[in-house]
Design a protein around this motif. Structure first.
Motif, PDB file in Angstrom:
ATOM      1  N   THR A 130       0.005   4.381   0.278  1.00  0.00           N
ATOM      2  CA  THR A 130      -0.348   5.337   1.328  1.00  0.00           C
ATOM      3  C   THR A 130       0.177   4.892   2.691  1.00  0.00           C
ATOM      4  O   THR A 130       0.604   5.727   3.485  1.00  0.00           O
ATOM      5  CB  THR A 130      -1.869   5.544   1.396  1.00  0.00           C
ATOM      6  OG1 THR A 130      -2.512   4.284   1.544  1.00  0.00           O
ATOM      7  CG2 THR A 130      -2.380   6.231   0.141  1.00  0.00           C
ATOM      8  N   ASP A 131       0.163   3.582   2.961  1.00  0.00           N
ATOM      9  CA  ASP A 131       0.718   3.098   4.229  1.00  0.00           C
ATOM     10  C   ASP A 131       2.211   3.360   4.306  1.00  0.00           C
ATOM     11  O   ASP A 131       2.735   3.754   5.356  1.00  0.00           O
ATOM     12  CB  ASP A 131       0.453   1.601   4.404  1.00  0.00           C
ATOM     13  CG  ASP A 131      -1.015   1.298   4.663  1.00  0.00           C
ATOM     14  OD1 ASP A 131      -1.765   2.241   5.011  1.00  0.00           O
ATOM     15  OD2 ASP A 131      -1.400   0.119   4.515  1.00  0.00           O
TER      16      ASP A 131
ATOM     17  N   ASP B 129       2.707   7.065   4.884  1.00  0.00           N
ATOM     18  CA  ASP B 129       2.396   7.384   6.280  1.00  0.00           C
ATOM     19  C   ASP B 129       3.547   6.993   7.197  1.00  0.00           C
ATOM     20  O   ASP B 129       3.909   7.741   8.111  1.00  0.00           O
ATOM     21  CB  ASP B 129       1.115   6.681   6.727  1.00  0.00           C
ATOM     22  CG  ASP B 129      -0.138   7.318   6.156  1.00  0.00           C
ATOM     23  OD1 ASP B 129      -0.057   8.463   5.661  1.00  0.00           O
ATOM     24  OD2 ASP B 129      -1.195   6.671   6.211  1.00  0.00           O
TER      25      ASP B 129
ATOM     26  N   SER C 270       0.854  -1.180   0.000  1.00  0.00           N
ATOM     27  CA  SER C 270       0.000   0.000   0.000  1.00  0.00           C
ATOM     28  C   SER C 270       0.891   1.232   0.000  1.00  0.00           C
ATOM     29  O   SER C 270       1.673   1.450   0.932  1.00  0.00           O
ATOM     30  CB  SER C 270      -0.907   0.002   1.230  1.00  0.00           C
ATOM     31  OG  SER C 270      -1.586   1.227   1.320  1.00  0.00           O
TER      32      SER C 270
ATOM     33  N   SER D 286      -2.164  10.144   4.125  1.00  0.00           N
ATOM     34  CA  SER D 286      -3.463   9.527   3.794  1.00  0.00           C
ATOM     35  C   SER D 286      -4.615  10.440   4.216  1.00  0.00           C
ATOM     36  O   SER D 286      -5.633  10.515   3.522  1.00  0.00           O
ATOM     37  CB  SER D 286      -3.586   8.162   4.460  1.00  0.00           C
ATOM     38  OG  SER D 286      -3.484   8.290   5.862  1.00  0.00           O
ATOM     39  N   GLU D 287      -4.463  11.148   5.324  1.00  0.00           N
ATOM     40  CA  GLU D 287      -5.493  12.093   5.751  1.00  0.00           C
ATOM     41  C   GLU D 287      -5.575  13.270   4.783  1.00  0.00           C
ATOM     42  O   GLU D 287      -6.667  13.773   4.489  1.00  0.00           O
ATOM     43  CB  GLU D 287      -5.201  12.605   7.158  1.00  0.00           C
ATOM     44  CG  GLU D 287      -5.314  11.552   8.240  1.00  0.00           C
ATOM     45  CD  GLU D 287      -4.864  12.082   9.591  1.00  0.00           C
ATOM     46  OE1 GLU D 287      -4.720  13.309   9.755  1.00  0.00           O
ATOM     47  OE2 GLU D 287      -4.636  11.262  10.492  1.00  0.00           O
ATOM     48  N   GLN D 288      -4.428  13.719   4.284  1.00  0.00           N
ATOM     49  CA  GLN D 288      -4.410  14.821   3.328  1.00  0.00           C
ATOM     50  C   GLN D 288      -5.079  14.404   2.019  1.00  0.00           C
ATOM     51  O   GLN D 288      -5.837  15.178   1.423  1.00  0.00           O
ATOM     52  CB  GLN D 288      -2.977  15.279   3.079  1.00  0.00           C
ATOM     53  CG  GLN D 288      -2.332  15.889   4.300  1.00  0.00           C
ATOM     54  CD  GLN D 288      -0.878  16.238   4.070  1.00  0.00           C
ATOM     55  OE1 GLN D 288      -0.384  16.216   2.949  1.00  0.00           O
ATOM     56  NE2 GLN D 288      -0.180  16.565   5.133  1.00  0.00           N
ATOM     57  N   LEU D 289      -4.829  13.182   1.567  1.00  0.00           N
ATOM     58  CA  LEU D 289      -5.473  12.691   0.353  1.00  0.00           C
ATOM     59  C   LEU D 289      -6.980  12.547   0.544  1.00  0.00           C
ATOM     60  O   LEU D 289      -7.755  12.821  -0.367  1.00  0.00           O
ATOM     61  CB  LEU D 289      -4.857  11.361  -0.067  1.00  0.00           C
ATOM     62  CG  LEU D 289      -3.430  11.437  -0.595  1.00  0.00           C
ATOM     63  CD1 LEU D 289      -2.874  10.046  -0.820  1.00  0.00           C
ATOM     64  CD2 LEU D 289      -3.382  12.248  -1.870  1.00  0.00           C
ATOM     65  N   ALA D 290      -7.400  12.111   1.727  1.00  0.00           N
ATOM     66  CA  ALA D 290      -8.832  12.007   2.007  1.00  0.00           C
ATOM     67  C   ALA D 290      -9.477  13.391   1.975  1.00  0.00           C
ATOM     68  O   ALA D 290     -10.607  13.552   1.494  1.00  0.00           O
ATOM     69  CB  ALA D 290      -9.062  11.335   3.358  1.00  0.00           C
TER      70      ALA D 290
ATOM     71  N   ASN E  78     -10.054  14.319  -1.574  1.00  0.00           N
ATOM     72  CA  ASN E  78     -11.216  13.617  -2.120  1.00  0.00           C
ATOM     73  C   ASN E  78     -12.512  14.294  -1.698  1.00  0.00           C
ATOM     74  O   ASN E  78     -13.456  14.382  -2.466  1.00  0.00           O
ATOM     75  CB  ASN E  78     -11.215  12.149  -1.685  1.00  0.00           C
ATOM     76  CG  ASN E  78     -10.151  11.353  -2.403  1.00  0.00           C
ATOM     77  OD1 ASN E  78      -9.694  11.733  -3.473  1.00  0.00           O
ATOM     78  ND2 ASN E  78      -9.747  10.255  -1.801  1.00  0.00           N
TER      79      ASN E  78
END
Length: 94
Positions: A39-40, A43, A37, A62-66, A69
């Motif tokens: 994103t993992d 992170d 992964s 991953s929070e920034q990508l969320a 979205n």
């Protein structure tokens, strides 16, 4: 750009170059392959590059990508409001 941001940008560039070069590699698998992964991995790298005193203040990639979205859906969320304001904006002009 802070040192941490530069480091994250360099790591992201290296990870992207590695991801592009990975299909070209012809090494035989040694055993069962676990899914990777991106994103993992980002992170984990970001957590290592940020000091423990600042880790709560810096969001994970991953929070920034969320967040990005969620930002893509904002124009559709505003459609009811802009539809109600359309007659008024015609009176006000551009």
């Amino acid at each position: 750009m802070t040192t941490a941001q530069r480091l994250l940008a360099a790591v992201a560039l290296a990870a992207g170059a590695t991801a592009l070069a990975a299909p070209v590699a012809s090494a035989a698998p040694l055993g069962p392959i676990e899914p990777l992964s991106v994103t993992d991995e980002l992170d984990a790298l970001a957590a290592d590059s940020v000091g423990p005193e600042h880790s709560k203040a810096v969001p994970a990639p991953s929070e920034q990508l969320a967040g990005l979205n969620r930002l893509a859906g904002v124009p559709h969320d505003l459609d009811p409001l802009t539809g109600q304001l359309a007659p008024v904006t015609g009176l006000l002009g551009a």
